[in-house]
Motif scaffolding. Sequence first.
Motif, PDB file in Angstrom:
ATOM      1  N   VAL A   1       0.830  -1.175   0.058  1.00 55.59           N
ATOM      2  CA  VAL A   1       0.083   0.203   0.140  1.00 55.59           C
ATOM      3  C   VAL A   1       0.866   1.259  -0.099  1.00 55.59           C
ATOM      4  N   GLU A   2       2.093   1.295   0.712  1.00 54.38           N
ATOM      5  CA  GLU A   2       2.782   2.306   0.988  1.00 54.38           C
ATOM      6  C   GLU A   2       3.471   2.751  -0.163  1.00 54.38           C
ATOM      7  N   ARG A   3       4.050   1.427  -0.819  1.00 50.14           N
ATOM      8  CA  ARG A   3       4.916   1.796  -2.040  1.00 50.14           C
ATOM      9  C   ARG A   3       4.029   2.090  -3.391  1.00 50.14           C
ATOM     10  N   GLY A   4       2.951   1.428  -3.316  1.00 53.00           N
ATOM     11  CA  GLY A   4       1.992   1.828  -4.283  1.00 53.00           C
ATOM     12  C   GLY A   4       1.144   2.959  -4.482  1.00 53.00           C
ATOM     13  N   GLN A   5       1.087   3.368  -3.036  1.00 54.24           N
ATOM     14  CA  GLN A   5       0.487   4.609  -2.886  1.00 54.24           C
ATOM     15  C   GLN A   5      -1.088   4.383  -3.087  1.00 54.24           C
ATOM     16  N   TYR A   6      -1.668   3.161  -2.666  1.00 52.68           N
ATOM     17  CA  TYR A   6      -2.834   2.594  -3.146  1.00 52.68           C
ATOM     18  C   TYR A   6      -3.900   3.407  -1.964  1.00 52.68           C
ATOM     19  N   GLY A   7      -5.113   3.446  -2.289  1.00 49.46           N
ATOM     20  CA  GLY A   7      -6.248   3.861  -1.478  1.00 49.46           C
ATOM     21  C   GLY A   7      -6.611   2.775  -0.442  1.00 49.46           C
ATOM     22  N   SER A   8      -6.321   1.217  -0.619  1.00 43.29           N
ATOM     23  CA  SER A   8      -6.784   0.614   0.435  1.00 43.29           C
ATOM     24  C   SER A   8      -6.001  -0.668  -0.013  1.00 43.29           C
ATOM     25  N   ARG A   9      -6.080  -1.476   1.170  1.00 48.69           N
ATOM     26  CA  ARG A   9      -5.499  -2.837   1.173  1.00 48.69           C
ATOM     27  C   ARG A   9      -5.758  -3.626  -0.200  1.00 48.69           C
ATOM     28  N   ALA A  10      -7.242  -3.525  -0.253  1.00 49.09           N
ATOM     29  CA  ALA A  10      -7.935  -4.475  -1.147  1.00 49.09           C
ATOM     30  C   ALA A  10      -7.272  -3.929  -2.651  1.00 49.09           C
ATOM     31  N   GLU A  11      -6.832  -2.935  -3.080  1.00 47.06           N
ATOM     32  CA  GLU A  11      -6.031  -2.614  -4.108  1.00 47.06           C
ATOM     33  C   GLU A  11      -4.785  -3.217  -4.337  1.00 47.06           C
ATOM     34  N   ALA A  12      -4.161  -3.132  -3.163  1.00 50.25           N
ATOM     35  CA  ALA A  12      -2.762  -3.702  -3.194  1.00 50.25           C
ATOM     36  C   ALA A  12      -2.974  -5.291  -3.073  1.00 50.25           C
ATOM     37  N   GLU A  13      -3.640  -5.603  -2.630  1.00 49.30           N
ATOM     38  CA  GLU A  13      -3.787  -7.503  -2.659  1.00 49.30           C
ATOM     39  C   GLU A  13      -4.214  -7.749  -3.814  1.00 49.30           C
ATOM     40  N   ARG A  14      -5.166  -7.015  -4.783  1.00 48.36           N
ATOM     41  CA  ARG A  14      -5.291  -7.322  -6.243  1.00 48.36           C
ATOM     42  C   ARG A  14      -4.066  -7.359  -6.993  1.00 48.36           C
ATOM     43  N   ALA A  15      -3.146  -6.260  -6.785  1.00 46.85           N
ATOM     44  CA  ALA A  15      -1.886  -6.382  -7.701  1.00 46.85           C
ATOM     45  C   ALA A  15      -0.910  -7.164  -7.002  1.00 46.85           C
ATOM     46  N   ALA A  16      -0.756  -7.643  -5.653  1.00 49.88           N
ATOM     47  CA  ALA A  16       0.001  -8.797  -5.231  1.00 49.88           C
ATOM     48  C   ALA A  16      -0.405 -10.179  -5.489  1.00 49.88           C
TER      49      ALA A  16
ATOM     50  N   ALA B   1       5.891  -2.060  -6.752  1.00 53.08           N
ATOM     51  CA  ALA B   1       5.237  -1.943  -5.387  1.00 53.08           C
ATOM     52  C   ALA B   1       5.399  -3.390  -4.813  1.00 53.08           C
ATOM     53  N   VAL B   2       4.814  -4.281  -5.622  1.00 52.88           N
ATOM     54  CA  VAL B   2       4.745  -5.805  -5.242  1.00 52.88           C
ATOM     55  C   VAL B   2       6.258  -6.416  -5.127  1.00 52.88           C
ATOM     56  N   LEU B   3       6.991  -6.268  -6.189  1.00 54.12           N
ATOM     57  CA  LEU B   3       8.152  -6.857  -6.348  1.00 54.12           C
ATOM     58  C   LEU B   3       9.224  -6.355  -5.195  1.00 54.12           C
ATOM     59  N   SER B   4       9.264  -4.891  -5.204  1.00 61.27           N
ATOM     60  CA  SER B   4      10.352  -4.248  -3.852  1.00 61.27           C
ATOM     61  C   SER B   4       9.683  -4.777  -2.672  1.00 61.27           C
ATOM     62  N   THR B   5       8.471  -5.287  -2.226  1.00 62.56           N
ATOM     63  CA  THR B   5       8.195  -5.851  -0.981  1.00 62.56           C
ATOM     64  C   THR B   5       8.614  -7.367  -1.021  1.00 62.56           C
ATOM     65  N   VAL B   6       8.495  -8.004  -1.967  1.00 62.42           N
ATOM     66  CA  VAL B   6       8.945  -9.343  -2.237  1.00 62.42           C
ATOM     67  C   VAL B   6      10.573  -9.273  -1.914  1.00 62.42           C
TER      68      VAL B   6
END
Length: 131
Positions: A13-28, A96-101
């Motif tokens: 969420v932080e790296r992708g500047q998403y509005g919600s965890r749901a958006e981040a989860e979809r990307a992940a 956002a996802v791969l830097s977290t990975v």
Amino acid sequence: MTLRREAFLDHVVERGQYGSRAEAERAARVVLALLGAHVVGEVRARLAARLPESFALILLNPLQSTEPLSPERFVRATAAWIEGATEKTAAWDVSAVLSTVADAAGDDLLGQILLQLPAGYDLLFGRPQLT
């Protein structure tokens, strides 16, 4: 150490500047499903062990890929799987996802992951020239 699901998603969420965890989860989910098709064997199993269980399962049961995708095609494939995404937004999602990975994996494992991927993925993971 395995990251908790909430902590993993908070990083995305932080790296992708998403509005919600749901958006981040979809990307992940999309990015990890595509990544799982490219990373194999013990390296994939070791990476899965460092991810929250729900994401580890996605990595271990990937979308099928007939050939390794170049970084550009990986981003295009991500855009194709995320409703309403463009290549620009997908590049953001992938980063956002791969830097977290990459943080979860650590440099040694990430180096082994990058050896299994076509050239250029170091940039997607936010680790230029780690190879």
